[in-house]
Design a protein around this motif. Structure first.
Motif, PDB file in Angstrom:
ATOM      1  N   GLY A  63       5.561   4.056   2.180  1.00 25.66           N
ATOM      2  CA  GLY A  63       6.176   5.278   2.678  1.00 25.66           C
ATOM      3  C   GLY A  63       6.888   5.091   4.000  1.00 25.66           C
ATOM      4  N   THR A  64       6.397   4.152   4.801  1.00 26.08           N
ATOM      5  CA  THR A  64       7.020   3.878   6.090  1.00 26.08           C
ATOM      6  C   THR A  64       8.282   3.026   5.945  1.00 26.08           C
ATOM      7  OG1 THR A  64       4.874   3.952   7.212  1.00 26.08           O
ATOM      8  CG2 THR A  64       6.663   2.823   8.355  1.00 26.08           C
ATOM      9  N   THR A 106       0.849  -1.179   0.000  1.00 26.67           N
ATOM     10  CA  THR A 106       0.000   0.000   0.000  1.00 26.67           C
ATOM     11  C   THR A 106       0.894   1.241   0.000  1.00 26.67           C
ATOM     12  OG1 THR A 106      -0.069   0.160   2.410  1.00 26.67           O
ATOM     13  CG2 THR A 106      -1.762  -1.212   1.348  1.00 26.67           C
ATOM     14  N   GLU A 107       0.323   2.353  -0.343  1.00 25.94           N
ATOM     15  CA  GLU A 107       1.095   3.600  -0.351  1.00 25.94           C
ATOM     16  C   GLU A 107       1.602   3.930   1.049  1.00 25.94           C
ATOM     17  OE1 GLU A 107      -1.255   6.671  -2.088  1.00 25.94           O
ATOM     18  OE2 GLU A 107      -1.390   5.685  -4.051  1.00 25.94           O
ATOM     19  N   ARG A 108       0.756   3.725   2.040  1.00 26.58           N
ATOM     20  CA  ARG A 108       1.124   4.073   3.418  1.00 26.58           C
ATOM     21  C   ARG A 108       2.282   3.214   3.915  1.00 26.58           C
ATOM     22  NH1 ARG A 108      -2.958   4.052   8.689  1.00 26.58           N
ATOM     23  NH2 ARG A 108      -1.382   4.633  10.247  1.00 26.58           N
ATOM     24  N   THR A 109       2.165   1.910   3.735  1.00 29.78           N
ATOM     25  CA  THR A 109       3.229   1.019   4.213  1.00 29.78           C
ATOM     26  C   THR A 109       4.526   1.261   3.465  1.00 29.78           C
ATOM     27  OG1 THR A 109       1.594  -0.679   4.795  1.00 29.78           O
ATOM     28  CG2 THR A 109       3.886  -1.381   4.603  1.00 29.78           C
TER      29      THR A 109
END
Length: 221
Positions: free
Chosen positions: A133-134, A128-131
């Protein structure tokens, strides 16, 4: 890990570790309880015994697990055939079984590096985009479609969750639902969402089949 350790020795060690953890020979992996002879005296369960993923998820011979596992296995074979060296390299870097990574790839994307999921998960390892980015703050979102980068990110994520949760099995489930949800499920504070109860057994079944294929010399033929 010693720099002079060969990939064959590395995978052999994973095979030995897996058999030790599984506690049964390969021919009994999918056996029903009646087919497995247990010479050990039965230990009476207590109400305070901690829940495990095996307690909370369908068994490996559940028809839906088998169906999903067949698709995951075929996808894992595709992923391994295309990126064996990359799975092995990232596995060695983070001390993660490369066949676990390939199993995840098989279930997540069918082994397709350009796969896009319904919630905009992308790439071989479906980030996912969120993961992303992390885990990979120095890479833009388009790098999710680079299979080599994606595999490395998956190994990094798996290693992080394994350290946080203290278990490879829990890290497998966390790859799907996240570490906080795993803790909530184990504590009885949350249920599996959607079809996520199948995730861990499908990955385990796929991993068992890949491991057996490697042991038999059939993987990569």
């Amino acid at each position: 890990m010693p720099e002079n350790q060969s990939m064959e020795d590395f995978l052999d060690e994973w095979w030995d570790d897996f058999l030790e953890r599984e506690g049964r020979p390969p021919e009994e992996w999918l056996a029903t309880p009646e087919e497995v002879v247990d010479d050990e005296p039965a230990i009476e369960a207590t109400s305070t015994a901690p829940k495990t993923l095996a307690d909370l998820t369908p068994p490996l011979d559940d028809p839906e697990v088998v169906r999903r596992g067949e698709n995951a296995y075929q996808g894992a074979l595709i992923a391994w055939s295309g990126y064996e060296d990359d799975f092995s390299k990232s596995g060695m870097e983070y001390s993660v079984d490369p066949l676990i990574l390939a199993s995840i790839a098989g279930y997540e994307s069918g082994g397709q590096p350009d796969a896009i999921g319904p919630t905009n998960d992308a790439g071989l390892m479906q980030f996912t985009e969120r993961t992303w980015g992390t885990i990979m703050p120095d890479h833009d979102l388009s790098a999710r479609l680079d299979p080599v980068v994606s595999i490395g990110a998956a190994a990094k994520l798996f290693d992080r969750d394994r350290k946080s949760l203290g278990s490879e099995d829990l890290a497998v489930l966390a790859y799907n639902v996240g570490p906080n949800k795993v803790k909530s499920i184990l504590h009885g504070d949350a249920d599996f969402a959607g079809k996520s109860q199948y995730y861990w057994p499908v990955i385990m079944l796929t991993h068992q089949r890949l491991t057996q294929a490697l042991h038999d010399g059939r993987l990569g033929e």
